[in-house]
Design a protein around this motif. Structure first.
Motif, short mmCIF file in Angstrom:
data_model
loop_
_atom_site.label_atom_id
_atom_site.label_comp_id
_atom_site.label_asym_id
_atom_site.label_seq_id
_atom_site.Cartn_x
_atom_site.Cartn_y
_atom_site.Cartn_z
N GLU A 127 0.96 -1.13 -0.19
CA GLU A 127 0.13 -0.22 -0.17
C GLU A 127 0.83 1.44 0.00
O GLU A 127 0.52 2.37 -0.48
CB GLU A 127 -1.10 0.03 1.16
CG GLU A 127 -1.85 -1.31 0.96
CD GLU A 127 -3.09 -1.06 1.91
OE1 GLU A 127 -3.48 -0.16 2.28
OE2 GLU A 127 -3.52 -2.42 2.33
N ARG A 276 -15.34 3.44 0.50
CA ARG A 276 -14.20 3.98 1.52
C ARG A 276 -13.51 5.32 0.94
O ARG A 276 -13.29 5.23 -0.27
CB ARG A 276 -13.07 3.04 1.65
CG ARG A 276 -11.88 3.39 2.15
CD ARG A 276 -10.96 2.13 2.11
NE ARG A 276 -11.04 1.33 3.04
CZ ARG A 276 -10.34 -0.07 2.99
NH1 ARG A 276 -9.46 0.00 2.34
NH2 ARG A 276 -10.71 -0.81 4.12
N TYR A 336 -20.40 0.49 10.22
CA TYR A 336 -21.30 -0.05 9.22
C TYR A 336 -22.61 0.70 9.29
O TYR A 336 -23.34 0.91 8.31
CB TYR A 336 -21.34 -1.58 8.99
CG TYR A 336 -20.12 -2.14 8.66
CD1 TYR A 336 -19.61 -2.10 7.07
CD2 TYR A 336 -19.05 -2.62 9.42
CE1 TYR A 336 -18.62 -2.77 6.88
CE2 TYR A 336 -17.92 -3.01 8.95
CZ TYR A 336 -17.57 -3.13 7.65
OH TYR A 336 -16.54 -3.49 7.04
P1 TYD Z 1 -9.30 -4.76 3.68
O1 TYD Z 1 -9.31 -5.96 4.16
O2 TYD Z 1 -9.44 -4.01 4.78
O3 TYD Z 1 -7.60 -4.73 3.39
P2 TYD Z 1 -7.05 -3.35 2.39
O4 TYD Z 1 -7.95 -2.11 2.61
O5 TYD Z 1 -5.68 -3.15 3.30
O6 TYD Z 1 -6.78 -3.82 1.06
O7 TYD Z 1 -10.15 -4.50 2.38
C1 TYD Z 1 -9.93 -5.08 1.32
C2 TYD Z 1 -10.66 -4.60 0.14
O8 TYD Z 1 -12.09 -5.05 0.37
C3 TYD Z 1 -10.62 -3.33 -0.17
O9 TYD Z 1 -10.78 -3.10 -1.48
C4 TYD Z 1 -11.92 -2.65 0.69
C5 TYD Z 1 -12.94 -3.81 0.48
N1 TYD Z 1 -13.79 -4.02 1.65
C6 TYD Z 1 -15.21 -4.12 1.42
O10 TYD Z 1 -15.77 -3.97 0.33
N2 TYD Z 1 -16.14 -4.05 2.40
C7 TYD Z 1 -15.60 -4.26 3.82
O11 TYD Z 1 -16.43 -4.60 4.70
C8 TYD Z 1 -14.25 -4.39 4.15
C9 TYD Z 1 -13.69 -4.51 5.46
C10 TYD Z 1 -13.35 -4.13 2.98
#
Ligand code: TYD
Ligand code: NAD
Length: 339
Positions: A127, A276, A336
């Motif tokens: 990242e 996000r 959430y």
């Molecule tokens: P995450 O496991 O938080 O790892 P990172 O952000 O470090 O890659 O998230 C993995 C991917 O999944 C990221 O693109 C965000 C997405 N995500 C969702 O769509 N829903 C969720 O509830 C979460 C936690 C992550």
């Protein structure tokens, strides 16, 4: 060899503790962990039965405590996994990320200088390179890709990487850095995508997919990450950065649907929620350097790894149920509930 593993009560650090105890039974493993919300002694239950394993509860940013532990054990190698690791939490509350990930790393580096070690290894993340566009599948992160972070989490990890490399150049400290793609496997904290989707499916809860679910992550089974770090700390060149990844790029929605398929459930609980902020589009690692220099290759394909992971969560409800019943509940509702 005496090896300090910081953050060993967390996901990857815990897996690394077991990797060392199994593959290097003559080594002594000292785990330092402050047991934040992400640290769990249940993960270390088996390790604690091994006479070559030692646990010290301490914050890596607490200089006095860390120096005391170095004095007590005189370790040879330090592998720093300890970190605040969740992007969403870093968006809500960046400060603790700076304290643990940057100040904590600086305290460990100072301890290494003061007491002398043969190797300090920093466990970093892909990242730090920011993200790649979805329409350029020919692009990958190499060790030369510029640092270009998106979130407070990745910025704090990048700050730590730079500090580690500066301690090599300025003080000659024997360091290495690894930058790995997304891991998955046993003992993964339920706030992260894969365990969250498995557990919510088992509990019949909505599956919150950010945005359109098109973002791509490059998934690596956690044991393959452990074997890569093990090779780096023993044979990696001092002062070098190594990327770790296995060319397992998947969109988030693919991953969620795969979990549903393995659990024999339909897709009706998939819920698209607010994206996000600053969400990275695609991560993809070029692992040529570690392959050529150290002969490392991942052993577990995504299909095999995700099956093993789903089976692990099915078998180990005793591990994750207390987590989701506890403090985590508040985080979940707060995060959430707003989406
Ligand atoms: P995450 O496991 O938080 O790892 P990172 O952000 O470090 O890659 O998230 C993995 C991917 O999944 C990221 O693109 C965000 C997405 N995500 C969702 O769509 N829903 C969720 O509830 C979460 C936690 C992550
Ligand atoms: P995790 O959140 O599961 O575990 C972190 C551990 O560090 C916990 O046991 C926690 O108690 C401990 N910790 C936190 N702050 C501490 C402090 N101040 N002092 C001592 N201990 C502290 O994290 P993880 O997913 O296992 O990640 C481990 C490392 O690997 C992190 O440095 C992360 O940046 C890096 N990484 C993770 C991934 C991934 O996909 N999870 C990928 C690449 C790199």
């Amino acid at each position: 060899m005496k090896i300090v593993v910081t953050g060993g009560a967390g996901f990857i650090g815990g897996n690394f503790v077991y990797y060392l105890l199994k593959n290097h039974p003559d080594d002594q493993v000292i785990c330092i962990d402050s047991l934040t919300y992400a640290g769990n002694m249940a993960t270390l239950e088996e390790a604690l039965k091994n006479p070559n394993f030692f646990f010290e509860k301490a914050d890596i940013a607490d200089r006095e405590a860390i120096y005391g532990i170095f004095e007590k054990y005189s370790p040879d190698i330090i592998v720093n996994f300890a970190a605040e690791s969740h992007v969403d939490r870093s968006i809500e509350n960046p400060e603790i990320f700076l304290k643990t990930n940057i100040i904590g790393t600086s305290v460990l580096l100072d301890a290494c200088r003061k007491y002398g070690i043969t190797r300090y290894h920093q466990v970093s993340t892909d990242e730090v390179y920011g993200d790649l566009p979805l329409d350029r599948p020919d692009l990958f992160f190499t060790e030369e890709t510029p640092i270009h972070t998106s979130s407070p989490y990745s910025s704090s990890k990048a700050g730590a990487d730079l500090l580690v490399l500066a301690y090599h150049r300025t003080f000659g400290l024997p360091v290495t850095v690894s930058r790995c793609s997304n891991n998955y496997g046993p003992y993964h904290f339920p706030e992260k995508l894969i365990p969250l989707m498995i557990i919510n499916t088992l509990n019949g809860k909505p599956l919150p997919v950010y945005g359109k679910g098109e973002n791509i992550r490059d998934w690596l089974y956690v044991e393959d990450h452990c074997s890569a770090i093990d090779k780096i700390i023993r044979n990696g060149r001092v002062g070098e950065v190594y990327n770790i990844g296995g060319h397992n790029e998947k969109t988030n929605i693919y991953v969620v649907k795969k979990i549903l398929e393995l659990l024999g459930k339909d897709e009706s609980n998939i819920t698209y929620v607010t994206d996000r902020p600053g969400h990275d589009m695609r991560y993809a690692i070029d692992p040529t350097k570690i392959h050529n220099e150290l002969g490392w290759l991942p052993e577990t394909s995504f299909d095999e790894g995700i099956k093993k992971t789903v089976e692990w969560y099915l078998k180990n409800q005793d591990w994750w149920q207390p987590i989701i019943d506890g403090e985590y509940q508040k985080y979940y509702e707060n995060h959430y509930g707003k989406k």
